[in-house]
Motif scaffolding. Structure first.
Motif, PDB file in Angstrom:
ATOM      1  N   LYS A   1       0.862  -1.178   0.000  1.00 31.75           N
ATOM      2  CA  LYS A   1       0.000   0.000   0.000  1.00 31.75           C
ATOM      3  C   LYS A   1       0.899   1.228   0.000  1.00 31.75           C
ATOM      4  N   VAL A   2       0.693   2.106  -0.970  1.00 30.70           N
ATOM      5  CA  VAL A   2       1.492   3.317  -1.069  1.00 30.70           C
ATOM      6  C   VAL A   2       0.802   4.413  -0.273  1.00 30.70           C
ATOM      7  N   VAL A   3       1.567   5.053   0.598  1.00 32.47           N
ATOM      8  CA  VAL A   3       1.060   6.167   1.381  1.00 32.47           C
ATOM      9  C   VAL A   3       1.873   7.398   1.018  1.00 32.47           C
ATOM     10  N   GLN A   4       1.172   8.432   0.597  1.00 30.23           N
ATOM     11  CA  GLN A   4       1.840   9.673   0.207  1.00 30.23           C
ATOM     12  C   GLN A   4       1.644  10.705   1.302  1.00 30.23           C
ATOM     13  N   GLU A   5       2.745  11.307   1.731  1.00 28.64           N
ATOM     14  CA  GLU A   5       2.680  12.379   2.717  1.00 28.64           C
ATOM     15  C   GLU A   5       2.917  13.686   1.991  1.00 28.64           C
ATOM     16  N   GLY A   6       1.972  14.595   2.061  1.00 30.87           N
ATOM     17  CA  GLY A   6       2.096  15.868   1.365  1.00 30.87           C
ATOM     18  C   GLY A   6       1.690  15.728  -0.089  1.00 30.87           C
ATOM     19  N   ALA A   7       1.786  16.829  -0.793  1.00 28.06           N
ATOM     20  CA  ALA A   7       1.409  16.843  -2.206  1.00 28.06           C
ATOM     21  C   ALA A   7       2.649  17.109  -3.056  1.00 28.06           C
ATOM     22  N   MET A   8       2.690  16.476  -4.204  1.00 22.82           N
ATOM     23  CA  MET A   8       3.789  16.706  -5.137  1.00 22.82           C
ATOM     24  C   MET A   8       3.488  17.963  -5.934  1.00 22.82           C
ATOM     25  N   ASP A   9       4.515  18.720  -6.220  1.00 21.56           N
ATOM     26  CA  ASP A   9       4.367  19.947  -6.989  1.00 21.56           C
ATOM     27  C   ASP A   9       4.193  19.597  -8.463  1.00 21.56           C
ATOM     28  N   PRO A  10       3.019  19.874  -9.040  1.00 20.79           N
ATOM     29  CA  PRO A  10       2.801  19.527 -10.445  1.00 20.79           C
ATOM     30  C   PRO A  10       3.618  20.384 -11.412  1.00 20.79           C
ATOM     31  N   GLU A  11       4.180  21.464 -10.921  1.00 23.96           N
ATOM     32  CA  GLU A  11       4.990  22.345 -11.759  1.00 23.96           C
ATOM     33  C   GLU A  11       6.484  22.011 -11.697  1.00 23.96           C
ATOM     34  N   ALA A  12       6.862  21.054 -10.856  1.00 23.58           N
ATOM     35  CA  ALA A  12       8.283  20.712 -10.691  1.00 23.58           C
ATOM     36  C   ALA A  12       8.852  20.148 -11.987  1.00 23.58           C
ATOM     37  N   ASP A  13      10.087  20.547 -12.285  1.00 25.70           N
ATOM     38  CA  ASP A  13      10.782  20.035 -13.461  1.00 25.70           C
ATOM     39  C   ASP A  13      11.651  18.831 -13.131  1.00 25.70           C
ATOM     40  N   MET A  14      11.987  18.678 -11.832  1.00 28.35           N
ATOM     41  CA  MET A  14      12.875  17.600 -11.439  1.00 28.35           C
ATOM     42  C   MET A  14      12.516  17.113 -10.035  1.00 28.35           C
TER      43      MET A  14
ATOM     44  N   MET B   1      10.617  11.174 -16.770  1.00 24.59           N
ATOM     45  CA  MET B   1      11.765  10.659 -17.503  1.00 24.59           C
ATOM     46  C   MET B   1      12.838  10.362 -16.452  1.00 24.59           C
ATOM     47  N   TRP B   2      13.109   9.096 -16.230  1.00 25.11           N
ATOM     48  CA  TRP B   2      14.049   8.674 -15.201  1.00 25.11           C
ATOM     49  C   TRP B   2      15.478   8.739 -15.729  1.00 25.11           C
TER      50      TRP B   2
ATOM     51  N   LEU C   1      23.905  14.272 -20.352  1.00 26.32           N
ATOM     52  CA  LEU C   1      22.797  14.334 -19.397  1.00 26.32           C
ATOM     53  C   LEU C   1      22.100  15.690 -19.484  1.00 26.32           C
ATOM     54  N   MET C   2      22.866  16.767 -19.493  1.00 25.96           N
ATOM     55  CA  MET C   2      22.281  18.107 -19.563  1.00 25.96           C
ATOM     56  C   MET C   2      21.489  18.304 -20.860  1.00 25.96           C
ATOM     57  N   LYS C   3      22.009  17.798 -21.968  1.00 27.36           N
ATOM     58  CA  LYS C   3      21.301  17.912 -23.250  1.00 27.36           C
ATOM     59  C   LYS C   3      20.003  17.098 -23.219  1.00 27.36           C
ATOM     60  N   ASP C   4      20.085  15.884 -22.668  1.00 28.52           N
ATOM     61  CA  ASP C   4      18.893  15.032 -22.589  1.00 28.52           C
ATOM     62  C   ASP C   4      17.828  15.639 -21.681  1.00 28.52           C
ATOM     63  N   VAL C   5      18.249  16.261 -20.585  1.00 28.20           N
ATOM     64  CA  VAL C   5      17.307  16.917 -19.674  1.00 28.20           C
ATOM     65  C   VAL C   5      16.619  18.070 -20.390  1.00 28.20           C
ATOM     66  N   LYS C   6      17.368  18.836 -21.138  1.00 27.81           N
ATOM     67  CA  LYS C   6      16.785  19.963 -21.888  1.00 27.81           C
ATOM     68  C   LYS C   6      15.748  19.466 -22.892  1.00 27.81           C
ATOM     69  N   VAL C   7      16.060  18.402 -23.611  1.00 28.01           N
ATOM     70  CA  VAL C   7      15.112  17.826 -24.566  1.00 28.01           C
ATOM     71  C   VAL C   7      13.863  17.333 -23.831  1.00 28.01           C
ATOM     72  N   SER C   8      14.057  16.677 -22.703  1.00 31.13           N
ATOM     73  CA  SER C   8      12.935  16.158 -21.934  1.00 31.13           C
ATOM     74  C   SER C   8      11.995  17.271 -21.498  1.00 31.13           C
ATOM     75  N   LEU C   9      12.556  18.357 -21.001  1.00 29.36           N
ATOM     76  CA  LEU C   9      11.738  19.455 -20.495  1.00 29.36           C
ATOM     77  C   LEU C   9      11.132  20.294 -21.617  1.00 29.36           C
TER      78      LEU C   9
ATOM     79  N   ALA D   1      13.251  12.568 -13.086  1.00 28.61           N
ATOM     80  CA  ALA D   1      13.364  11.927 -11.772  1.00 28.61           C
ATOM     81  C   ALA D   1      14.757  11.322 -11.675  1.00 28.61           C
ATOM     82  N   ILE D   2      15.446  11.634 -10.594  1.00 29.65           N
ATOM     83  CA  ILE D   2      16.818  11.152 -10.456  1.00 29.65           C
ATOM     84  C   ILE D   2      17.100  10.764  -9.010  1.00 29.65           C
TER      85      ILE D   2
END
Length: 156
Positions: free
Chosen positions: A53-66, A89-90, A125-133, A141-142
């Motif tokens: 059973k997954v229990v989440q504490e608090g809310a995740m920021d839907p605007e977060a980039d990472m 994108m992991w 990694l930086m280039k791939d992150v830019k493409v992802s965003l 997610a890292i």
């Protein structure tokens, strides 16, 4: 280790392997536009079959980039995916991309490979992150320490 713990471990390993190898990977290959929904729903099924059973504490920021976090094992990734509505994108070390089952999931899931062995890996990694965003509109997610930390606190 008690016999019941061994049985539970074997059952959980079986559930993860079958759900990932026989269901999730073929599904994301057949329906690439629905990768996010497929992964979220099948990870919820995996947790249900494992009796978790997954229990989440608090809310995740839907605007977060990472999302930056630690993890102790694969269940942390399954839980995070089960909680998400966004298709993350992991970032994973490149060695994981060559694993028999999970490597296919990473490759076909369109995840980011990080070569920690050379300095050019950081630039990639930086280039791939830019493409992802910018182009794919997927948050990153890292796990910067992977399973190296002894507790859930990030090291300095």
């Amino acid at each position: 280790m008690k016999i019941s713990a061994k049985i539970k471990f074997l059952w959980n390993a079986f559930v993860i392997a079958v759900n990932t190898g026989a269901v999730m990977i073929p599904a994301i290959m057949l329906f690439p536009k629905h990768k996010g929904a497929i992964m979220h729903n099948l990870n919820r099924v995996t947790l249900f079959l494992m009796g978790a059973k997954v229990v989440q504490e608090g809310a995740m920021d839907p605007e977060a980039d990472m999302y930056v976090m630690n993890h102790q094992g694969i269940i942390d990734i399954i839980g995070m995916e089960a909680l998400q509505d966004r298709h993350l994108m992991w970032v994973a070390k490149k060695e994981l991309f060559s694993m028999p089952i999970y490597g296919h999931l990473l490759r076909h899931g369109d995840m980011i490979s990080l070569d920690r062995g050379n300095k050019a890996g950081l630039i990639k990694l930086m280039k791939d992150v830019k493409v992802s965003l910018d182009e794919k509109h997927r948050a990153i997610a890292i796990f910067p320490e992977g399973t190296r930390a002894k507790d859930q606190k990030l090291l300095p």
